[in-house]
Write a protein that holds these residues in place. Structure first.
Motif, PDB file in Angstrom:
ATOM      1  N   CYS A 195       0.827  -1.207   0.000  1.00 18.34           N
ATOM      2  CA  CYS A 195       0.000   0.000   0.000  1.00 18.34           C
ATOM      3  C   CYS A 195       0.865   1.262   0.000  1.00 18.34           C
ATOM      4  O   CYS A 195       1.713   1.425   0.879  1.00 18.34           O
ATOM      5  N   GLN A 196       0.641   2.154  -0.976  1.00 20.35           N
ATOM      6  CA  GLN A 196       1.400   3.405  -1.067  1.00 20.35           C
ATOM      7  C   GLN A 196       1.168   4.297   0.157  1.00 20.35           C
ATOM      8  O   GLN A 196       2.091   4.965   0.630  1.00 20.35           O
ATOM      9  N   LYS A 197      -0.031   4.282   0.677  1.00 21.45           N
ATOM     10  CA  LYS A 197      -0.344   5.121   1.843  1.00 21.45           C
ATOM     11  C   LYS A 197       0.426   4.641   3.068  1.00 21.45           C
ATOM     12  O   LYS A 197       1.041   5.443   3.781  1.00 21.45           O
ATOM     13  N   TYR A 214       1.918   8.124  -0.569  1.00 18.91           N
ATOM     14  CA  TYR A 214       0.672   8.734  -1.067  1.00 18.91           C
ATOM     15  C   TYR A 214      -0.108   9.237   0.138  1.00 18.91           C
ATOM     16  O   TYR A 214      -0.605   8.457   0.948  1.00 18.91           O
ATOM     17  N   GLU A 215      -0.143  10.582   0.254  1.00 16.56           N
ATOM     18  CA  GLU A 215      -0.823  11.179   1.415  1.00 16.56           C
ATOM     19  C   GLU A 215      -2.308  11.348   1.113  1.00 16.56           C
ATOM     20  O   GLU A 215      -2.690  12.030   0.159  1.00 16.56           O
ATOM     21  N   THR A 216      -3.125  10.713   1.928  1.00 11.64           N
ATOM     22  CA  THR A 216      -4.584  10.822   1.765  1.00 11.64           C
ATOM     23  C   THR A 216      -5.266  10.320   3.039  1.00 11.64           C
ATOM     24  O   THR A 216      -4.706   9.499   3.774  1.00 11.64           O
ATOM     25  N   CYS A 259      -5.643   4.632  -1.016  1.00 11.51           N
ATOM     26  CA  CYS A 259      -4.516   5.073  -1.852  1.00 11.51           C
ATOM     27  C   CYS A 259      -4.853   4.945  -3.333  1.00 11.51           C
ATOM     28  O   CYS A 259      -5.860   4.332  -3.713  1.00 11.51           O
ATOM     29  N   GLN A 295      -3.346   3.175  -5.556  1.00 12.75           N
ATOM     30  CA  GLN A 295      -3.259   1.781  -6.000  1.00 12.75           C
ATOM     31  C   GLN A 295      -4.595   1.049  -5.797  1.00 12.75           C
ATOM     32  O   GLN A 295      -4.933   0.156  -6.564  1.00 12.75           O
ATOM     33  N   CYS A 326      -4.038  -2.549  -4.883  1.00 13.24           N
ATOM     34  CA  CYS A 326      -3.897  -2.600  -3.419  1.00 13.24           C
ATOM     35  C   CYS A 326      -5.107  -3.351  -2.892  1.00 13.24           C
ATOM     36  O   CYS A 326      -6.225  -3.192  -3.392  1.00 13.24           O
ATOM     37  N   CYS A 344      -4.990   0.172   3.285  1.00 12.39           N
ATOM     38  CA  CYS A 344      -5.068   1.597   3.639  1.00 12.39           C
ATOM     39  C   CYS A 344      -6.392   1.948   4.326  1.00 12.39           C
ATOM     40  O   CYS A 344      -6.497   2.931   5.053  1.00 12.39           O
TER      41      CYS A 344
END
Length: 453
Positions: free
Chosen positions: A329-331, A336-338, A342, A344, A350, A354
């Motif tokens: 997961c990018q988050k 990846y800010e969110t 994320c 993905q 993903c 996240c």
């Protein structure tokens, strides 16, 4: 330049021996550039035990040239060379004795491969040429004949040059050049460089190393140093007297040698590389939801890193790749800010960690699999790649997760027999930089083969 030689004699009392055969290979540190091999009529009988040992008998020498007939060729081929022999005190004494009989004072600097072997390959049961080359996996033909023994000495000396990480042999040869008082032009130096992969060494007029570098094209890189306009390039241009090089074939070995030799020799213009060049590292930590998060942070010696990088951007680029390949997961990995899912997740790459939709144990298993792939811990393996010539290969040895060193080989049994491999390996330090270099290289490049044992 080196004149690597071997002499067979009649035997007999000290300083009364005569030469029966001589072989000289002129060696430039990389390859043989000239050779002279000849039987010699000693004008005296050969001792019976020598006939049994060498197979050279009196009948074979009747029509051979006498020493005075080959003396000029010997002077020419050894001119401006360091004479190298296995037990050089014997061969050099015999040569000087023969020349003194002709009224000529033959003087050359010498190197002894017995003494060098004792220093650079300690712990061998025997340093006689036959037993030593056998234990190192060096092939030898025509044992106790001048050409066979001299060729075995060439191969041994090549190995010793590689094992000499402090570059004492190299520096002594440069200092011998300096005594001649020749100052080469920068263009001449560039023209003498190969367009091959390897390490290069820049020396000042005292012979000292002022810079060590590596390149996939040594000639191109040296040309860049000599035409560069940076402060460092200009200083190198002012101070350079000579440039020597060592081909490696394998870029991995060039990277490993560069890292190690800069730390050992501490050249003045390699200041930045004397310490670790990997200032950022990848760490793993568990977040508040129980997921293992991979983070690129400033390197911290107190924390256990997975791998390290020269820049934060290099680290982030790899982390994006890892995240995609392992469906992470990018988050969670800070890419990846969110407050929501994320990017993905939107493209279904993903599994929803996240948003807490994936079980942390399932997610963490994939992270652990990645970490296991990256580590050498308890690994025993030999990384085999290209060598300096078509028929040669290189090997990097990792034992129990620890980098032991590298070698070059052209016979399979040198690698399949781990004990012989350990003898021919050029030992090197196992440190954080080395581990990262190997990890990074294997991650980015294909090698010929990895043999696990």
């Amino acid at each position: 330049m080196y004149a690597i030689l071997d002499i067979e004699t009649t035997g007999g009392q000290f300083n009364e021996e005569g030469i029966t055969e001589i072989a000289i290979y002129k060696f430039d540190g990389h390859e043989i550039v000239d050779q002279f091999i000849s039987l010699v009529n000693p004008e005296k009988p050969i001792q019976p035990f020598v006939v049994k040992l060498t197979g050279i008998n009196n009948a074979m020498l009747r029509s051979a040239p006498k020493f005075y007939e080959v003396a000029k060729r010997i002077i020419e081929i050894t001119q401006d060379c360091i004479v190298v022999a296995h037990n050089s005190s014997f061969d050099y004494r015999i040569l000087r004795t023969e020349f003194s009989r002709l009224g000529y004072d033959y003087i050359r600097p010498t190197l002894c491969t017995v003494e060098l072997s004792q220093k650079l390959i300690p712990g061998q049961p025997s340093y006689s040429l036959g037993k030593l080359v056998r234990s190192l996996g060096i092939p030898v033909a025509d044992r106790h004949r001048a050409s066979g023994d001299a060729m075995a000495t060439v191969k041994l000396f090549k190995m010793l040059l590689a094992k000499d990480v402090a570059k004492e042999i190299l520096i002594s040869s440069i200092k011998a050049e300096i005594k001649k008082g020749l100052t080469p032009k920068l263009l001449d130096i560039v023209e003498s460089m190969p367009t091959k992969t390897g390490i290069y060494y820049i020396h000042n007029e005292k012979g000292d190393l002022i810079y060590i570098g590596k390149s996939k094209n040594i000639k191109k890189r040296i040309n860049q140093h000599f035409t560069g306009t940076s402060s460092k390039s200009k200083k190198i241009q002012r101070e350079v007297f000579a440039v020597t090089y060592e081909e490696t074939g394998s870029e991995l070995i060039a990277l490993l040698k560069e890292s190690e030799e800069i730390k050992i020799n501490k050249p003045i213009y390699n200041r930045a590389q004397r310490k670790s060049i990997f200032q950022y590292a990848l760490y793993v930590e568990k977040d508040e939801n129980g997921y293992l998060a991979l983070k690129v942070q400033k390197a911290d010696g107190r924390k256990k890193e997975i791998t390290s990088f020269t820049s934060i951007q290099e680290g982030k680029n790899l982390l994006f790749k890892i995240t995609t390949e392992h469906q992470l997961c990018q988050k969670i990995n800070g890419l990846y800010e969110t407050k929501n899912g994320c990017f993905q997740l939107k493209i279904k790459e993903c599994n929803g960690a996240c948003l807490g939709k994936e079980n942390p144990d399932d997610y963490n298993q994939r992270v652990e699999e990645f970490i296991k792939e990256m580590k050498f811990e308890n690994n025993n393996m030999v990384v085999i790649d290209r060598g300096r010539k078509i028929e040669e290969r290189s090997a990097v040895l990792i034992e129990n997760g620890i980098y032991k060193g590298y070698c070059f080989f052209d016979l399979n049994y040198q690698v399949s027999n781990i004990e012989i491999l350990k003898n021919i390996i050029i030992p090197m330090q196992n440190n954080r930089d080395i581990k990262t270099i190997i990890q990074g290289y294997l991650r980015r490049n294909k090698v010929m083969k990895i043999v696990k044992f």
